[in-house]
Design a protein around this motif. Sequence first.
Motif, short mmCIF file in Angstrom:
data_model
loop_
_atom_site.label_atom_id
_atom_site.label_comp_id
_atom_site.label_asym_id
_atom_site.label_seq_id
_atom_site.Cartn_x
_atom_site.Cartn_y
_atom_site.Cartn_z
N SER A 6 0.84 -1.19 0.00
CA SER A 6 0.00 0.00 0.00
C SER A 6 0.88 1.24 0.00
O SER A 6 1.82 1.36 0.77
N LYS A 7 0.53 2.18 -0.87
CA LYS A 7 1.24 3.45 -0.95
C LYS A 7 1.09 4.22 0.37
O LYS A 7 2.01 4.93 0.79
N ALA B 60 -10.38 -7.13 -0.93
CA ALA B 60 -11.62 -7.89 -0.82
C ALA B 60 -11.38 -9.38 -0.91
O ALA B 60 -12.19 -10.18 -0.47
N ARG B 61 -10.25 -9.77 -1.50
CA ARG B 61 -9.97 -11.20 -1.61
C ARG B 61 -9.15 -11.73 -0.44
O ARG B 61 -9.56 -12.64 0.26
N CYS B 62 -7.96 -11.14 -0.23
CA CYS B 62 -7.03 -11.76 0.72
C CYS B 62 -6.95 -11.00 2.05
O CYS B 62 -6.26 -11.43 2.96
N HIS B 63 -7.62 -9.81 2.15
CA HIS B 63 -7.64 -9.01 3.37
C HIS B 63 -6.29 -8.39 3.70
O HIS B 63 -6.07 -7.92 4.82
N ASN B 64 -5.38 -8.41 2.75
CA ASN B 64 -4.15 -7.63 2.86
C ASN B 64 -4.52 -6.14 2.80
O ASN B 64 -5.58 -5.80 2.29
N GLU B 69 -9.70 -1.80 -4.35
CA GLU B 69 -10.60 -2.93 -4.07
C GLU B 69 -9.80 -4.22 -3.89
O GLU B 69 -10.06 -5.01 -2.97
N ILE B 70 -8.81 -4.41 -4.79
CA ILE B 70 -8.00 -5.63 -4.79
C ILE B 70 -6.55 -5.21 -4.57
O ILE B 70 -6.10 -4.23 -5.16
N CYS B 71 -5.80 -5.94 -3.73
CA CYS B 71 -4.43 -5.51 -3.41
C CYS B 71 -3.49 -5.82 -4.59
O CYS B 71 -3.83 -6.58 -5.49
N ASP B 137 -9.50 -17.11 -7.71
CA ASP B 137 -9.27 -15.77 -8.25
C ASP B 137 -8.78 -15.85 -9.69
O ASP B 137 -9.15 -15.06 -10.55
N GLY B 138 -7.89 -16.79 -9.93
CA GLY B 138 -7.29 -16.89 -11.26
C GLY B 138 -8.03 -17.87 -12.15
O GLY B 138 -9.17 -18.26 -11.86
N GLU B 139 -7.39 -18.30 -13.21
CA GLU B 139 -8.06 -19.23 -14.10
C GLU B 139 -7.87 -20.68 -13.64
O GLU B 139 -8.76 -21.51 -13.80
#
Lengths: 207, 207
Positions: A6-7, B60-64, B69-71, B137-139
């Motif tokens: 994160s920035k 929203a995915r990994c809570h990092n 929205e997405i890290c 998340d990925g393919e």
Amino acid sequence: MVNFPSKLIEDAVAEISRLPGIGKKTALRLTLHLLKQNEPVTVSLAESLLSLRKNIRYCARCHNVSDGEICSICAGNKRDKSIICVVEDLPDLLAIENTNQYSGLYHVLGGVISPIQGIGPDELKIESLIQRIDQPDGEQPVSEIIMALPGTMEGDTTAFYLTRKLQDKGVKISTIARGIPVGGELEYTDEVTLGRSILTRIKYSTE
Amino acid sequence: MVNFPSKLIEDAVAEISRLPGIGKKTALRLTLHLLKQNEPVTVSLAESLLSLRKNIRYCARCHNVSDGEICSICAGNKRDKSIICVVEDLPDLLAIENTNQYSGLYHVLGGVISPIQGIGPDELKIESLIQRIDQPDGEQPVSEIIMALPGTMEGDTTAFYLTRKLQDKGVKISTIARGIPVGGELEYTDEVTLGRSILTRIKYSTE
């Protein structure tokens, strides 16, 4: 150092690690600590810093930091207003206050004379010190000026300059003692300090 | 501690010394440092802290932590999206990133199961981990979950709980190795660690 996810964290770490003695690792630890706390913790920290920097004032008499026109020391009615202790800057004033051995006033020069750093007498609050002697704050006249300046060449130069400036003002001029620290071993004391402590030895009263 | 000549300094020192590992003396030193600097130094420090605390978002995915929205890790197209490393919290994620040995995704639980502290499975981001396995998340599908949890009872309990939860999801589950540190002396290693490092010994390939 890792790329931060994160920035915002990166910025906070960069800002915190600009403080003296705080590296990137500590800055990251502090940043993550603040993130873990509730928001008011960070807000009140940030606001106290902003308020400090924006609202800080300096005493019109002694140039100590102050919340008002005159600082609490100059305004205190338990202080001996006939003695002024000259210090380089705020930490020195706080250190002397901390000893509980001094109850006079202070005068914060804001530095010491240092030709290398381009600081001459005009950069320091010397004129206002002379004014304070000519027009004392209290009812009694100023009777003594104590030089509590650093034991460096710059400190000595400043003390010498001030002594010459003040010599015909009819005030006693003194300097804090230099010598071996309380609890200090002679063999580990540098020669200059030890030499000075012999030259400026203090007589035991034998009467 | 001395009475400060200014309430503003007193407040700043009080706020700064609430940070972990920073005492009153260091707080005073930092405060006086900031006073000596130009105003923008303090302002940008304070603003970066405020901005950090107010604008920080969580992926929203990994809570990092994330700026969007997405890290950046979940959004990175160089990451192996079939592996998810489960960590307790942010410092652990940063520590693993710092090793440059891992290129998969993460999942930040936000804690470990601790009945003493009243943290049960429902307080942790476990449901969203299961969702990520069900809807990758990925393919590619998720093929492995690595537990990088602390070597404490709480960490082990959490790993055990997760393993049971995930056992019929058809993913490989592993845990980071516990053993003597690189450069560590056997005689100074605690018995539990040494015991484990024998039980989980790694075969040299002799083929």
